[in-house]
Design an enzyme around this catalytic site. Structure first.
Site, mmCIF file in Angstrom:
data_model
loop_
_atom_site.group_PDB
_atom_site.id
_atom_site.type_symbol
_atom_site.label_atom_id
_atom_site.label_comp_id
_atom_site.label_asym_id
_atom_site.label_seq_id
_atom_site.Cartn_x
_atom_site.Cartn_y
_atom_site.Cartn_z
ATOM 1 N N GLY A 55 46.694 15.333 -11.246
ATOM 2 C CA GLY A 55 46.161 14.584 -10.114
ATOM 3 C C GLY A 55 44.916 13.836 -10.565
ATOM 4 O O GLY A 55 44.081 14.387 -11.307
ATOM 5 N N ALA A 56 44.786 12.587 -10.080
ATOM 6 C CA ALA A 56 43.770 11.692 -10.641
ATOM 7 C C ALA A 56 42.356 12.268 -10.620
ATOM 8 O O ALA A 56 41.663 12.309 -11.642
ATOM 9 C CB ALA A 56 43.812 10.373 -9.879
ATOM 10 N N ARG A 95 46.483 11.764 -21.074
ATOM 11 C CA ARG A 95 47.385 11.160 -20.074
ATOM 12 C C ARG A 95 46.939 9.716 -19.822
ATOM 13 O O ARG A 95 45.749 9.465 -19.613
ATOM 14 C CB ARG A 95 47.368 11.970 -18.763
ATOM 15 C CG ARG A 95 47.926 13.378 -18.956
ATOM 16 C CD ARG A 95 48.307 14.022 -17.648
ATOM 17 N NE ARG A 95 49.462 13.391 -17.045
ATOM 18 C CZ ARG A 95 49.851 13.613 -15.782
ATOM 19 N NH1 ARG A 95 49.150 14.421 -15.014
ATOM 20 N NH2 ARG A 95 50.922 13.021 -15.290
ATOM 21 N N GLN A 208 55.955 18.240 -7.372
ATOM 22 C CA GLN A 208 54.581 18.487 -6.892
ATOM 23 C C GLN A 208 54.529 18.582 -5.365
ATOM 24 O O GLN A 208 53.666 19.265 -4.813
ATOM 25 C CB GLN A 208 53.641 17.360 -7.356
ATOM 26 C CG GLN A 208 53.305 17.388 -8.830
ATOM 27 C CD GLN A 208 54.198 16.452 -9.613
ATOM 28 O OE1 GLN A 208 55.366 16.256 -9.265
ATOM 29 N NE2 GLN A 208 53.693 15.892 -10.690
ATOM 30 N N ASP A 249 46.944 6.956 -8.681
ATOM 31 C CA ASP A 249 46.363 7.352 -9.964
ATOM 32 C C ASP A 249 45.554 6.219 -10.586
ATOM 33 O O ASP A 249 44.717 6.452 -11.444
ATOM 34 C CB ASP A 249 47.494 7.783 -10.904
ATOM 35 C CG ASP A 249 48.236 8.957 -10.305
ATOM 36 O OD1 ASP A 249 47.860 10.094 -10.582
ATOM 37 O OD2 ASP A 249 49.160 8.728 -9.489
ATOM 38 N N ASN A 259 51.228 5.018 -8.477
ATOM 39 C CA ASN A 259 51.295 6.384 -7.956
ATOM 40 C C ASN A 259 52.576 7.020 -8.481
ATOM 41 O O ASN A 259 53.386 6.379 -9.174
ATOM 42 C CB ASN A 259 51.260 6.378 -6.423
ATOM 43 C CG ASN A 259 50.981 7.756 -5.846
ATOM 44 O OD1 ASN A 259 50.040 8.435 -6.291
ATOM 45 N ND2 ASN A 259 51.777 8.208 -4.909
ATOM 46 N N LYS A 260 52.771 8.278 -8.148
ATOM 47 C CA LYS A 260 53.912 9.044 -8.655
ATOM 48 C C LYS A 260 55.224 8.283 -8.468
ATOM 49 O O LYS A 260 55.430 7.645 -7.433
ATOM 50 C CB LYS A 260 53.953 10.397 -7.946
ATOM 51 C CG LYS A 260 55.019 11.354 -8.398
ATOM 52 C CD LYS A 260 55.035 11.597 -9.885
ATOM 53 C CE LYS A 260 53.737 12.170 -10.428
ATOM 54 N NZ LYS A 260 53.698 12.221 -11.917
HETATM 55 O O1 MRU Z 1 51.566 13.610 -12.642
HETATM 56 P P1 MRU Z 1 50.521 14.058 -11.664
HETATM 57 O O2 MRU Z 1 50.902 15.268 -10.892
HETATM 58 O O3 MRU Z 1 49.149 14.146 -12.281
HETATM 59 O O4 MRU Z 1 50.510 12.841 -10.659
HETATM 60 C C1 MRU Z 1 49.491 12.583 -9.834
HETATM 61 C C2 MRU Z 1 49.924 12.736 -8.454
HETATM 62 O O5 MRU Z 1 49.984 13.825 -7.977
HETATM 63 C C3 MRU Z 1 50.238 11.587 -7.620
HETATM 64 O O6 MRU Z 1 50.614 10.460 -8.241
HETATM 65 C C4 MRU Z 1 49.181 11.464 -6.557
HETATM 66 O O7 MRU Z 1 49.747 10.895 -5.441
HETATM 67 C C5 MRU Z 1 48.001 10.676 -6.993
HETATM 68 S S1 MRU Z 1 46.817 11.628 -7.746
HETATM 69 C C6 MRU Z 1 45.702 11.819 -6.503
#
Ligand code: MRU
Length: 368
Positions: A55-56, A95, A208, A249, A259-260
């Protein structure tokens, strides 16, 4: 936020040993709640890369604490500055998509380079790591306060009826230091007594949503329903979603949002069904150097095994099972970019703005 009634952040310095960082290891949640001790830069890099933390905002905070550990290691090495530079590169390589990582690393480098003497450099790195974490929590809390107005507006249009939110992945407190970005307005609305209900996208391949967002919402008592990733469009067509609310992110200065993976499809469905699509973010997630998000935001590709296998809980243990034929290759794009034109608004710690450069810069004039 609370875990079984006990308040936690996602990352902190160990109270009786400030040379150790402690974090909630998210890999086996919701089945196991584990706290991990991190004592070296390499361990922190592994924790970020292998997603013990994710998560960011939390990636940024972990990078901040990682640089504090780097100063401790550097003070035991033959060359302080070389050791710091190498730690910076190690953490940066973990990452690629969440911009909070490099934002926190650069903030730490500036702080460390601004001091003279190793003791002062260690101390400023500890202080800066703490500031990054505290700021993340405070900004998310404010995102909640600003986002609450959207919920109040919806509530006035359908008094007494549940406000249905659709969210993707986990932009909750587990993705930050506390409160979360997309989840903060949800918690604020729930705490204000508004009848909130959340549709939680499971978010393949790492789930997630099903694992983390559902667990968080449950811990806070927020009514929710887990749905398979492809259900959102159907719900929107049938008027069952009042608001789509996600995290990000990395957000380009144009308002394009990474985003994801799968977020873009939800935004398309929202546009087609006139459902408002909001993105919540602290300012540390803006990338002020990028305008064309689709072209220029780096998209992480992870191992195909995250797609070919699924993890679950069976016979008292967390287990991994194969889903697909052994010989079939799998691709694993971890993020996508939603163009600004599909986004109704951005909820930040300073308020809500439109997803365009003019409106973003009006909220953050110091970036002009
Ligand atoms: O791969 P991750 O779990 O680090 O991805 C991040 C996320 O959970 C999402 O993209 C999220 O909506 C943004 S992070 C606040």
């Amino acid at each position: 936020m609370n875990v079984n009634g006990t308040p936690y952040r996602t990352i902190w310095l160990k109270s009786d040993d400030p040379d150790t960082v402690q974090l909630i290891d998210q890999r086996n949640l919701p089945h196991e709640f584990n706290i991990e001790d991190i004592r070296s830069v390499d361990s922190m890099a592994r924790a970020i890369q292998e997603m013990h933390v994710r998560g960011a905002g939390l990636i940024g905070a972990a990078a901040g604490y990682g640089m504090y550990l780097a100063t401790l290691e550097a003070s035991r090495s033959s060359s302080f500055l070389d050791s710091i530079a190498s730690a910076y590169e190690t953490l940066k390589a973990t990452r690629p998509t969440a911009v909070n990582l490099v934002w926190a690393l650069d903030r730490q480098m500036k702080a460390i380079n601004g001091e003279n003497g190793e003791d002062a450099q260690v101390e400023i790195a500890r202080k800066t790591a703490q500031e990054i974490a505290d700021e993340d929590a405070a900004y998310c809390r404010r995102i909640g306060e600003h986002g609450l107005q959207l919920f109040r507006e919806i509530a006035t249009k359908k008094p007494g009826e549940p406000i249905n939110i659709l969210t993707h992945c986990n932009a909750g407190w587990l993705a930050f230091v506390d409160y979360g970005s997309a989840s903060a307005p949800i918690y604020a609305a729930h705490d204000a007594g508004l009848p909130v209900h959340v549709y939680v996208d499971e978010t393949r391949p790492r789930n997630q949503g099903a694992r983390l967002t559902a667990w968080e919402l449950g811990q806070h008592g927020v009514p929710h329903t887990i749905i398979a990733d492809n259900v959102g469009g159907h719900l929107m067509q049938h008027g069952l979603v009042d608001l789509v609310l996600t995290g990000t992110d990395r957000t380009a200065v144009s308002g394009d949002v990474a985003n994801k993976i799968g977020t873009y499809l939800k935004a398309l469905a929202a546009k087609d069904n006139n459902v408002p699509f909001y993105v919540a973010l602290p300012s540390s997630t803006f990338d002020w150097t990028i305008r064309d998000g689709v072209k220029d935001i780096p998209i992480e590709q992870r191992g195909g095994e995250e797609v070919s296998f699924a993890q679950g809980f069976c016979d008292g243990q967390v287990k991994r099972v194969r889903l697909s034929p052994k010989t079939s290759p799998a691709a694993n794009y971890a993020f996508d970019v939603t163009p600004a034109r599909l986004i109704t608004g951005l909820i930040t710690e300073r308020g809500i703005c439109q997803a365009n450069e003019k409106s973003i810069r009006e909220l953050f004039p110091e970036k002009n």
